[in-house]
Design a protein around this motif. Structure first.
Motif, PDB file in Angstrom:
ATOM      1  N   UNK A 189      13.679   5.812  -0.514  1.00 47.34           N
ATOM      2  CA  UNK A 189      13.396   7.046  -1.253  1.00 47.34           C
ATOM      3  C   UNK A 189      12.495   8.034  -0.539  1.00 47.34           C
ATOM      4  N   UNK A 190      12.134   7.784   0.707  1.00 45.59           N
ATOM      5  CA  UNK A 190      11.266   8.713   1.433  1.00 45.59           C
ATOM      6  C   UNK A 190      11.964  10.057   1.634  1.00 45.59           C
ATOM      7  N   UNK A 232       0.832  -1.205   0.000  1.00 43.03           N
ATOM      8  CA  UNK A 232       0.000   0.000   0.000  1.00 43.03           C
ATOM      9  C   UNK A 232       0.868   1.256   0.000  1.00 43.03           C
ATOM     10  N   UNK A 233       1.972   1.227   0.748  1.00 38.80           N
ATOM     11  CA  UNK A 233       2.801   2.427   0.889  1.00 38.80           C
ATOM     12  C   UNK A 233       4.158   2.296   0.182  1.00 38.80           C
ATOM     13  N   UNK A 234       4.591   1.081  -0.054  1.00 43.06           N
ATOM     14  CA  UNK A 234       5.943   0.864  -0.609  1.00 43.06           C
ATOM     15  C   UNK A 234       7.010   1.011   0.460  1.00 43.06           C
ATOM     16  N   UNK A 235       6.605   1.217   1.711  1.00 43.53           N
ATOM     17  CA  UNK A 235       7.533   1.450   2.821  1.00 43.53           C
ATOM     18  C   UNK A 235       7.370   0.327   3.837  1.00 43.53           C
ATOM     19  N   UNK A 236       8.041   0.477   4.977  1.00 43.53           N
ATOM     20  CA  UNK A 236       7.874  -0.554   6.008  1.00 43.53           C
ATOM     21  C   UNK A 236       6.470  -0.450   6.594  1.00 43.53           C
ATOM     22  N   UNK A 237       5.873  -1.592   6.888  1.00 44.53           N
ATOM     23  CA  UNK A 237       4.653  -1.573   7.682  1.00 44.53           C
ATOM     24  C   UNK A 237       4.818  -2.577   8.804  1.00 44.53           C
ATOM     25  N   UNK A 238       4.187  -2.268   9.931  1.00 43.07           N
ATOM     26  CA  UNK A 238       4.161  -3.223  11.033  1.00 43.07           C
ATOM     27  C   UNK A 238       2.723  -3.249  11.510  1.00 43.07           C
ATOM     28  N   UNK A 239       2.238  -4.409  11.857  1.00 43.41           N
ATOM     29  CA  UNK A 239       0.865  -4.482  12.342  1.00 43.41           C
ATOM     30  C   UNK A 239       0.828  -5.463  13.496  1.00 43.41           C
ATOM     31  N   UNK A 240       0.046  -5.098  14.503  1.00 44.48           N
ATOM     32  CA  UNK A 240       0.039  -5.815  15.762  1.00 44.48           C
ATOM     33  C   UNK A 240      -1.259  -6.588  15.899  1.00 44.48           C
ATOM     34  N   UNK A 241      -1.195  -7.792  16.446  1.00 41.51           N
ATOM     35  CA  UNK A 241      -2.389  -8.633  16.501  1.00 41.51           C
ATOM     36  C   UNK A 241      -2.510  -9.267  17.890  1.00 41.51           C
ATOM     37  N   UNK A 242      -3.732  -9.361  18.385  1.00 37.92           N
ATOM     38  CA  UNK A 242      -3.958  -9.915  19.727  1.00 37.92           C
ATOM     39  C   UNK A 242      -4.370 -11.375  19.730  1.00 37.92           C
ATOM     40  N   UNK A 243      -4.368 -12.027  18.581  1.00 37.76           N
ATOM     41  CA  UNK A 243      -4.710 -13.456  18.545  1.00 37.76           C
ATOM     42  C   UNK A 243      -3.645 -14.292  19.240  1.00 37.76           C
ATOM     43  N   UNK A 244      -3.917 -15.597  19.423  1.00 40.28           N
ATOM     44  CA  UNK A 244      -2.986 -16.380  20.244  1.00 40.28           C
ATOM     45  C   UNK A 244      -1.832 -17.017  19.459  1.00 40.28           C
TER      46      UNK A 244
END
Ligand code: SF4
Length: 635
Positions: free
Chosen positions: A575-576, A89-101
């Motif tokens: 390139x940002x 989506x951004x071409x950059x780093x993404x991090x996403x957090x999840x509460x599943x086990x």
């Protein structure tokens, strides 16, 4: 076990989907001290391994799944795990957090993290049973939604999966574990590209704890504090995150009609109170969490997870829809299709305005909701206009115009807080490493408007406080903790009386001229210059008791700062530039309130202060001395 520190399993594995070779990824105790775990560990792994030219959809892109030392140790709200990659989506780093086990079960299998690279030739799912790692054909799972995929896997706990949206590489497809989501940035699409439908993990191992007695004692006190605090013990369990709708309306920050306005006439029809009164069966949440901010509701006779604030705000006021039951239904549908509700709704709101302005004839209209269920399916399966919507707002603006009201930053759609009513949050959205995210932003709106009402329009102290919040939140998340645990820093008296004398006092104090300088001094202090622990931040002591590392406020905030800077460096390599720390003109040039000349985000002024205070140049690039102070660059 190859670590002297508690809380860790001491092993990271790398799985190559192309060759199906599994080997150990070297992660040393020095790395553990510098990066703790979670999103910071993932940022370091991506920084060291991904060349700037690597495309999000390529064999070389990596999906890095990390846990923190808190998971599996009894620390409250610590089942969370992180996934990072290069975002389509951004071409950059993404991090996403999840509460599943899944994260806890990964540790039980004996691993702190998985690094997945390559691309499988066939559809595949991976089964991890301690040392036994198998690749299974996933043809029978392909096409199934996220719920059915999880049901079809042969174990009860420890699963992460994608849905049809991930398979079809929708740029904002998420990853799901139980009913929880790593939603942002299109990680599900990267898994889909790699032909990876699911990963399961199971085992019986446990991390050792450096000081079990002290850990137990601290956890007990910590849980009590979370239960006693007004936000974490009362409001969130009772109303969920949607409990903020009413306050956002009062403070003019409830994104309405594609962020044209900050208030919505029918806000009470989609409020947390309405949800609690008419639909709530019980509050639920991630395992190990005493807060339980999630909602259990009934949709079409099924008891399912209810919508969060972001989904309600963006599928309610932001598209002028006051039907809460519909939002509940859409939330379920999008979870099953495997898509991020924030980017889906943001993209649709933008498409509605494009249609209204005659820039794209697409049949979508504000307030018209009967065709949306079909549109969601069309996005997930990339049919008709769904194929274009699946690319996100930035792509649509490039194709049809309307850039000034395409509500994204760095390509990621903003969450539901309208920042012209809380300008520090506007700064945060713009400088956030993963794009328009309220949390990576530093979540300053919490003190600007949601709790103590710090003057929402002033630029004073906003950059410095944003940095402090970002650093603490980064480190908290890296330890494996839910960042909502930080809410106990706001005393109950302030939360309960947010319009009272407490709020005014706090506002006056925080906006005093010297505050920015003091906060800046704390932010820039060397790691060993703040050798203290504070009771409202039990994370530092917990890290010491669990891991055995030397830990205090100074070291903790330095780890967070290091994480923020590594993500920044990763993006700069790709390139940002300063120009990418941006918001659409609607938020920086159009007044929200014509009678209030301050009701827009003075972004460039705020950015100047932010960069300086972060120890970055005016171009937004971290200075060498900053990198040396953080030990990212050697002295
Ligand atoms: S506060 Fe909510 S999101 Fe955080 S761990 Fe608890 S249930 Fe999960």
């Amino acid at each position: 076990m190859s670590t002297k520190y508690g809380g860790y399993m001491g092993k990271v594995i790398k799985i190559n989907l192309t060759t199906r070779v599994v080997n150990e990824y070297l992660w040393t105790d020095k790395d553990r001290e510098m990066y703790i775990g979670g999103k910071i560990m993932a940022a370091k792994i991506l920084y060291d391994n991904i060349k700037p030219t690597v495309e999000p959809f390529s064999d070389e892109n990596m999906v890095v799944i990390t846990t923190g030392p808190f998971s599996g140790t009894g620390v409250p709200s610590s089942s969370r795990f992180n996934i990072s990659t290069v975002s389509p989506l951004t071409g950059l780093i993404t991090s996403s957090n999840c509460g599943g086990n899944f994260g806890m079960m990964l540790k039980k299998a004996g691993y702190d993290a998985l690094v997945i690279t390559g691309k499988s030739k066939d559809k595949v799912w991976i089964e991890i049973i301690e040392e036994n790692i198998k690749f299974h054909n996933a043809d029978y799972l392909w096409g199934l939604d996220t719920a059915k995929t999880q049901e079809s896997l042969p174990i009860r706990h420890g699963k992460l999966v994608i849905g049809p949206a991930g398979e079809n590489m929708v740029k904002y497809a998420g990853v799901f574990s139980q009913e929880r989501t790593a939603g942002r940035g299109g990680i599900g699409a990267v898994m889909g590209f790699k032909n990876l439908k699911a990963v399961t993990s199971i085992g019986t191992k446990k991390p050792f704890i450096h000081n079990p007695e002290k850990t137990k004692e601290l956890n007990k006190k910590w849980i009590m504090n979370l239960k006693k605090n007004s936000l974490t013990g009362k409001r969130l369990p009772k109303l969920g995150t949607a409990g903020l709708v009413k306050i956002m309306q009062e403070k003019h920050i409830l994104a309405t009609r594609n962020f044209k306005y900050g208030q919505y006439d029918d806000y009470d029809m989609v409020s947390g109170e309405e949800l609690a009164e008419k639909h709530l069966i019980k509050n639920i949440g991630c395992v190990t969490c005493p807060i339980q901010c999630g909602r259990k509701v009934e949709v079409d006779g099924k008891r399912v997870k209810g919508p969060e604030l972001e989904t309600i705000g963006l599928f309610g006021p932001n598209i002028e829809n006051n039907d809460l039951e519909l939002i509940m239904k859409w939330n379920l549908e999008l979870d099953e299709l495997g898509m991020d509700t924030i980017s889906t709704s943001g993209t649709i709101a933008f498409a509605m305005e494009l249609n209204e302005k005659g820039l794209w004839d697409n049949g979508l209209e504000f307030g018209k909701v009967d065709n949306l269920l079909q549109i969601f399916k069309d996005i997930a399966y990339r049919r008709g206009i769904g194929d274009l919507l699946a690319e996100g707002s930035r792509f649509l603006a490039e194709k049809f115009g309307g850039e000034e009201f395409a509500i994204h930053s760095k390509g990621m759609e903003l969450s539901a807080y309208e920042p012209r009513g809380a300008v520090g949050q506007g700064l945060g959205y713009a400088v956030s490493n993963r794009g328009g995210c309220h949390l990576n932003a530093g979540y300053l709106v919490l003190i600007e408007a949601l709790s103590i009402s710090m003057d929402p329009y002033t630029t004073r102290s906003k950059a410095e406080l944003t940095i402090m919040f970002q650093n603490i939140m980064e480190a908290t998340s890296a330890a494996g903790n839910c960042i909502f645990t930080l809410f106990t820093m706001i005393p109950s008296a302030v939360v309960d009386k947010h319009d009272s004398v407490f709020a005014n006092m706090a506002n006056k104090t925080l906006t005093m001229p010297f505050v920015g300088a003091v906060v800046n001094g704390i932010n820039r202090a060397n790691a060993n210059r703040l050798p203290i622990n504070i009771s409202s931040l039990p994370q530092t002591k917990a890290l010491h008791h669990i891991t055995g590392m030397k830990m205090d406020l100074g070291r903790f905030k330095a780890i967070g700062e290091r994480g923020f800077n590594i993500e920044r460096l990763f993006n700069i390599k790709r390139g940002l530039t300063r120009e990418d720390d941006s918001l659409p003109k609607r938020l920086t040039e159009e007044l929200q309130d014509l009678n209030n000349p301050k009701s827009k985000v003075p972004l460039e002024e705020l950015k100047d202060k932010f960069y300086k205070s972060r120890g970055w140049g005016n171009d937004g690039v971290p200075l060498e001395k900053t990198l040396r102070r953080l030990k990212i660059m050697s002295e």
